[in-house]
Scaffold this motif. Structure first.
Motif, mmCIF file in Angstrom:
data_model
loop_
_atom_site.group_PDB
_atom_site.id
_atom_site.type_symbol
_atom_site.label_atom_id
_atom_site.label_comp_id
_atom_site.label_asym_id
_atom_site.label_seq_id
_atom_site.Cartn_x
_atom_site.Cartn_y
_atom_site.Cartn_z
ATOM 1 N N ASP A 19 0.834 -1.210 0.000
ATOM 2 C CA ASP A 19 0.000 0.000 0.000
ATOM 3 C C ASP A 19 0.863 1.253 0.000
ATOM 4 O OD1 ASP A 19 -2.225 -1.627 0.048
ATOM 5 O OD2 ASP A 19 -2.629 -1.341 2.188
ATOM 6 N N TYR A 20 1.895 1.244 0.828
ATOM 7 C CA TYR A 20 2.835 2.367 0.904
ATOM 8 C C TYR A 20 3.465 2.627 -0.471
ATOM 9 C CZ TYR A 20 7.501 4.385 1.487
ATOM 10 O OH TYR A 20 8.648 5.125 1.320
ATOM 11 N N LEU A 21 3.910 1.546 -1.139
ATOM 12 C CA LEU A 21 4.560 1.692 -2.451
ATOM 13 C C LEU A 21 3.598 2.259 -3.487
ATOM 14 C CD1 LEU A 21 6.656 -1.589 -2.445
ATOM 15 C CD2 LEU A 21 7.537 0.759 -2.308
ATOM 16 N N ILE A 22 2.385 1.728 -3.528
ATOM 17 C CA ILE A 22 1.378 2.214 -4.485
ATOM 18 C C ILE A 22 1.110 3.700 -4.241
ATOM 19 C CG2 ILE A 22 -1.066 2.034 -5.127
ATOM 20 C CD1 ILE A 22 -0.677 -1.083 -4.537
ATOM 21 N N LYS A 27 4.449 0.852 -9.136
ATOM 22 C CA LYS A 27 3.476 -0.112 -9.649
ATOM 23 C C LYS A 27 3.958 -1.489 -9.197
ATOM 24 C CE LYS A 27 1.414 -1.828 -13.888
ATOM 25 N NZ LYS A 27 2.089 -2.746 -14.800
ATOM 26 N N ILE A 28 3.073 -2.262 -8.597
ATOM 27 C CA ILE A 28 3.434 -3.599 -8.126
ATOM 28 C C ILE A 28 3.305 -4.571 -9.305
ATOM 29 C CG2 ILE A 28 2.911 -5.461 -6.488
ATOM 30 C CD1 ILE A 28 3.759 -2.886 -5.059
ATOM 31 N N LEU A 29 4.400 -5.256 -9.621
ATOM 32 C CA LEU A 29 4.386 -6.253 -10.695
ATOM 33 C C LEU A 29 4.063 -7.637 -10.150
ATOM 34 C CD1 LEU A 29 7.623 -5.275 -12.669
ATOM 35 C CD2 LEU A 29 5.260 -4.678 -13.214
ATOM 36 N N ASP A 30 4.556 -7.916 -8.948
ATOM 37 C CA ASP A 30 4.407 -9.253 -8.379
ATOM 38 C C ASP A 30 4.556 -9.201 -6.871
ATOM 39 O OD1 ASP A 30 4.123 -12.084 -8.734
ATOM 40 O OD2 ASP A 30 5.308 -11.886 -10.566
ATOM 41 N N ARG A 31 3.863 -10.124 -6.199
ATOM 42 C CA ARG A 31 4.044 -10.283 -4.750
ATOM 43 C C ARG A 31 4.333 -11.743 -4.470
ATOM 44 N NH1 ARG A 31 -0.305 -7.198 -1.077
ATOM 45 N NH2 ARG A 31 0.887 -8.335 0.484
ATOM 46 N N ASN A 95 16.739 -0.807 -15.373
ATOM 47 C CA ASN A 95 17.785 -0.910 -14.361
ATOM 48 C C ASN A 95 17.168 -1.612 -13.153
ATOM 49 O OD1 ASN A 95 19.996 0.486 -15.628
ATOM 50 N ND2 ASN A 95 18.746 2.337 -15.455
ATOM 51 N N ILE A 96 18.005 -2.175 -12.313
ATOM 52 C CA ILE A 96 17.527 -2.938 -11.165
ATOM 53 C C ILE A 96 18.000 -2.285 -9.881
ATOM 54 C CG2 ILE A 96 17.666 -5.166 -9.968
ATOM 55 C CD1 ILE A 96 18.173 -6.463 -12.638
ATOM 56 N N ARG A 97 17.116 -2.320 -8.877
ATOM 57 C CA ARG A 97 17.486 -1.818 -7.562
ATOM 58 C C ARG A 97 16.941 -2.793 -6.514
ATOM 59 N NH1 ARG A 97 14.950 3.721 -6.412
ATOM 60 N NH2 ARG A 97 13.432 2.563 -5.181
ATOM 61 N N TYR A 98 17.638 -2.870 -5.398
ATOM 62 C CA TYR A 98 17.223 -3.734 -4.292
ATOM 63 C C TYR A 98 16.948 -2.870 -3.066
ATOM 64 C CZ TYR A 98 19.197 -7.234 -7.386
ATOM 65 O OH TYR A 98 19.476 -8.016 -8.476
ATOM 66 N N ASP A 99 15.702 -2.882 -2.609
ATOM 67 C CA ASP A 99 15.302 -2.087 -1.453
ATOM 68 C C ASP A 99 14.881 -3.012 -0.317
ATOM 69 O OD1 ASP A 99 15.570 -0.012 -3.269
ATOM 70 O OD2 ASP A 99 13.558 0.796 -2.970
ATOM 71 N N VAL A 100 14.986 -2.498 0.883
ATOM 72 C CA VAL A 100 14.440 -3.195 2.047
ATOM 73 C C VAL A 100 13.431 -2.246 2.680
ATOM 74 C CG1 VAL A 100 14.929 -4.142 4.343
ATOM 75 C CG2 VAL A 100 16.515 -4.570 2.450
ATOM 76 N N ILE A 101 12.277 -2.783 3.034
ATOM 77 C CA ILE A 101 11.276 -1.992 3.749
ATOM 78 C C ILE A 101 11.106 -2.606 5.124
ATOM 79 C CG2 ILE A 101 8.868 -1.235 3.836
ATOM 80 C CD1 ILE A 101 8.878 -1.173 0.802
#
Length: 124
Positions: A19-22, A27-31, A95-101
């Motif tokens: 929800d925070y990301l949206i 845009k959520i591609l996959d969960r 490009n690719i990024r790796y995040d931690v929430i």
């Protein structure tokens, strides 16, 4: 019982994170994208970036911060899964990024704090 409790907290944290990301333009591609190597919690896109999100939910930092629980082994798994995801979905133009929430729950009430660590780790 304890394991299910952790799973429930994790799923709830992932929902809060999505929800925070949206709400912040992702845009959520996959969960819960699963392969035989493991799982990535959330895969999203923003601008020309595909972002692989590891969501860590906690009530306490007694066992270290949520970020500290993302070990080198776990990072390696996420990187492998991301390569596979890019390959399967033919997403080479990104490009690719790796995040931690980190989701830190308050044990006194239903409030929580979100800490979005952008570019939390790299592949090199």
């Amino acid at each position: 019982v304890f394991m299910n409790y952790n799973k429930t907290i994790g799923k709830y944290g992932e929902t809060i994170a999505a929800d925070y990301l949206i709400n912040n333009g992702y845009k959520i591609l996959d969960r819960n994208f699963q392969t035989r190597y493991g799982e990535v919690d959330i895969i999203g896109v923003k601008d020309d970036l595909i972002i692989f999100f590891e969501v860590k939910s906690r009530y306490t930092n007694s066992f270290g911060t949520p970020l500290e629980s993302v070990t080198c082994h776990k990072k390696g798994k996420i990187v492998s899964i991301s390569s596979y995801y890019i390959y399967v979905n033919n997403l080479y133009d990104y490009n690719i990024r790796y995040d931690v929430i980190e989701i830190i729950f308050n044990h006194l009430n239903d409030t929580y704090k979100i800490n979005h660590l952008i570019d939390a780790f790299r592949t090199y």
